[in-house]
Design an enzyme around this catalytic site. Structure first.
Site, short mmCIF file in Angstrom:
data_model
loop_
_atom_site.label_atom_id
_atom_site.label_comp_id
_atom_site.label_asym_id
_atom_site.label_seq_id
_atom_site.Cartn_x
_atom_site.Cartn_y
_atom_site.Cartn_z
N LYS A 1 6.86 -6.16 5.35
CA LYS A 1 7.98 -6.68 4.55
C LYS A 1 9.35 -6.35 5.15
CE LYS A 1 5.44 -6.78 0.15
NZ LYS A 1 5.43 -6.31 -1.27
N GLU B 1 -4.00 -17.39 1.29
CA GLU B 1 -2.77 -16.83 1.87
C GLU B 1 -2.74 -17.03 3.39
OE1 GLU B 1 -1.85 -13.47 -1.55
OE2 GLU B 1 -2.62 -12.79 0.39
N TYR C 1 4.52 -16.27 -3.93
CA TYR C 1 4.40 -15.38 -5.09
C TYR C 1 4.34 -16.16 -6.41
CZ TYR C 1 5.03 -11.01 -2.47
OH TYR C 1 4.86 -9.94 -1.64
N HIS D 1 2.40 -6.20 2.26
CA HIS D 1 1.60 -7.00 1.32
C HIS D 1 0.18 -7.06 1.87
CE1 HIS D 1 0.09 -10.33 -1.10
NE2 HIS D 1 -0.46 -10.76 0.03
N ASN E 1 8.18 -2.12 -0.75
CA ASN E 1 7.03 -1.24 -0.50
C ASN E 1 6.30 -1.57 0.81
OD1 ASN E 1 5.82 -3.57 -1.34
ND2 ASN E 1 4.80 -2.72 -3.12
#
Ligand code: UDP
Length: 140
Positions: free
Chosen positions: A11, A128, A51, A117, A114
């Site tokens: 990320k 995905e 998302y 993913h 965080n």
């Protein structure tokens, strides 16, 4: 145990701190192998689509803004039990709850930023992977 593939994102908080190699080293050390990888800057539409399952959640708009705040590394990881293995190496969503030695415990800045993913199930992984990669971009 069959060889499986999962989808992973490093990320923007990790690309910003120039620690994509450190993050990847945890995944490789855990037995996962990169079979596709690219650095992209997601569009708002791309992040919203990715998302979409969270679109009614209170954190959705902030999450989309965060995910387009800088480049990300999208990747396909392969290995035994890859979906679950990746989730183990990542650690809990909230770094405060993540086990010692996980990516999120060691690198995450917050529950939002965080660092990684990872797909939550084999079916999600297939969707995905197809969202970001053409079959010919995956080289096992
Ligand atoms: N997230 C957030 N606030 C929350 C929960 C999640 O900002 O209260 C973000 C966080 O970046 C997380 C992502 O939304 O990784 C997707 O949430 P999910 O519950 O699917 O967690 P994950 O599967 O990434 O651990």
């Amino acid at each position: 145990m069959a060889i499986e593939r999962t989808f992973s994102i490093i990320k923007p908080d990790a690309t910003r701190r120039n620690i994509t190699g450190k993050v990847l080293s945890y995944l490789e050390a855990g037995g996962l192998r990169v079979v596709a990888q690219k650095r992209i800057h997601m569009t708002k539409e791309q992040a919203e689509g990715f998302y979409a399952v969270h679109k009614e959640r209170p954190f959705f708009n902030d999450l989309v803004s965060f995910m387009i705040s800088g480049p990300v590394v999208v990747q396909v990881l392969e290995g035994e039990n890859a979906v679950l293995k990746n989730r183990e190496i990542m650690g809990a969503t909230n770094p405060a709850n993540a086990d010692a030695g996980t990516i999120r415990k060691d690198f995450a800045e917050s529950i939002e930023a965080n660092s990684v993913h990872g797909s939550d199930a084999p079916e999600t992984a297939k969707e995905e992977i197809a969202y970001f990669f053409k079959p010919e971009e995956i080289v096992g």
